[in-house]
Design an enzyme around this catalytic site. Structure first.
Site, short mmCIF file in Angstrom:
data_model
loop_
_atom_site.label_atom_id
_atom_site.label_comp_id
_atom_site.label_asym_id
_atom_site.label_seq_id
_atom_site.Cartn_x
_atom_site.Cartn_y
_atom_site.Cartn_z
N ILE A 96 37.15 52.81 1.47
CA ILE A 96 35.73 53.61 1.77
C ILE A 96 34.49 52.79 1.15
CG2 ILE A 96 35.86 54.51 -0.78
CD1 ILE A 96 34.56 56.20 2.43
N GLY B 88 46.72 60.06 -2.81
CA GLY B 88 46.53 60.44 -4.32
C GLY B 88 47.22 61.82 -4.58
N TYR C 252 32.18 59.36 -15.28
CA TYR C 252 32.83 60.24 -14.24
C TYR C 252 31.87 61.44 -13.88
CZ TYR C 252 36.49 63.17 -12.02
OH TYR C 252 37.36 63.89 -10.98
N GLY D 225 41.55 58.93 0.82
CA GLY D 225 42.11 58.94 -0.40
C GLY D 225 43.25 59.98 -0.38
#
Ligand code: NAD
Ligand code: SER
Length: 315
Positions: free
Chosen positions: A53, A11, A142, A8
């Site tokens: 991923i 980002g 989240y 990641g």
């Protein structure tokens, strides 16, 4: 020898973390990876691998064949984006974590960094100076994924001696890369709009106070935690971490000191309910005691740096 994989890496955090890790451990020691096909320009000074991923077997093969021994797992959907796609957010935020924790359990990885968030707290949590250990009833997908992730990290440490380390990041403020769909994104957007248009319509109300941190502090904290002696890392769920706390109105007033004509207006949207369920400020005394955490950037410094460096052409 260290061989670090940042997953990641393209980002908001990864694009700065990779550079900091390469600066500290050498370009050969750090591989950037992301689901994005092309390596982001800023990461071109070292190896890049396109990895999803969610492709567990490909990630496993890559990590084993390249003898990667440390992973920073950053791939996730953030709070606002996750509310729009809860099923996928749960899948992305949880499955990737298990892939990496299992590799560590099997002995392929020596250390894992996985970020949590202030989103693990919820509307029943005390909101001022939120303690490390307190009521945690997150109300966003989240936050639920981060809280579950924290529980699994601690479980893998206790049961399998997996050396996993984590920080509950507050909202992060930076200018090299745009934020990826969080509730705290206003605190970055505001600087771009202040320079570009001289005005900003904020999606949170004037007095919504949230914990925030300048990216350089967050990156330093992450590397300091990862480099701390194992016995100093006493919390294996995730550490509270504090930088500063402010409201949209307060940050606008600080911007006005540099840009007196800047105007802010307020049109709260669905993100207001998320922000209202999160802490206003954080007690991070455990991080300070266990691995000597101390922030360096306050609101004044952040405002000055952001106004000097954001490129309004990016938005
Ligand atoms: P971001 O959205 O800016 O970056 C996430 C990166 O992951 C993107 O480059 C994206 O392309 C990549 N990605 C998405 N799906 C992927 C996949 N399937 N495989 C590989 N890569 C994939 O997020 P960020 O702000 O850099 O956050 C990184 C981590 O830190 C996340 O876990 C986030 O929850 C956490 N965090 C961030 C903040 C913040 O304010 N930025 C605060 C608290 C916690
Ligand atoms: N900055 C993040 C978000 O707003 C907090 O985890 O989603």
């Amino acid at each position: 020898m260290k061989k670090i994989l940042v997953i990641g890496a393209g980002g908001q955090i990864g694009s700065e973390l990779v550079l900091a890790l390469r600066h500290r451990f050498g370009a050969d020691a750090v591989i950037a990876s992301d689901v994005k096909e092309n390596c982001p320009d800023v990461l071109e000074g070292g190896a890049y691998a396109q990895l999803d991923i969610l492709d567990r077997e490909k990630v496993r093969k890559y990590i084993i064949e390249e003898s990667v021994n440390e992973v920073y797992l950053l791939a996730a959907l953030l709070s606002a984006t996750a509310e729009k796609n809860p099923d996928f957010a749960w899948k992305l935020n949880m499955e990737g974590l298990f892939t990496i924790l299992d590799l560590a359990k099997e002995g392929y990885l020596k250390k894992v960094f996985w970020p949590s968030s202030i989103a693990v707290f919820g509307p029943t949590t005390p909101r001022v100076n939120t303690p490390q250990y307190t009521v945690m009833e997150p109300s966003t997908v989240y936050g639920i994924s981060k809280q579950a992730g924290e529980r699994w990290c601690e479980y893998y440490f206790n049961k399998f001696n997996v050396d996993v380390r984590s920080i509950r990041y507050p909202g992060l403020i930076s200018y090299t890369s745009l934020p990826g769909g969080g509730t705290t994104d206003y605190a970055v957007d505001i600087f771009y709009k202040a320079k570009k248009d001289g005005r900003y319509d904020c999606f949170l109300s004037a007095d919504t106070q949230l914990p925030m941190m300048y990216m350089e502090d967050a990156i330093r904290a992450s590397i300091e935690l990862m480099e701390a002696p194992k016995e100093s890392v006493k919390i294996r769920s995730s550490y509270n971490l504090s930088g500063c706390s402010f409201t949209p109105k307060q940050i606008a007033e600080k911007i006005n000191k540099h840009l007196p004509d800047f105007k802010i207006s307020y049109s709260p949207d669905f993100r207001q309910a998320i922000a209202d369920s999160w802490p206003m400020s954080i007690d991070d005394s455990h991080a300070r005691e266990d691995w000597n955490w101390k922030e360096e950037f306050n609101e004044e410094k952040i405002v000055e740096i952001m106004l000097n460096n954001v490129n309004p052409e990016l938005v």
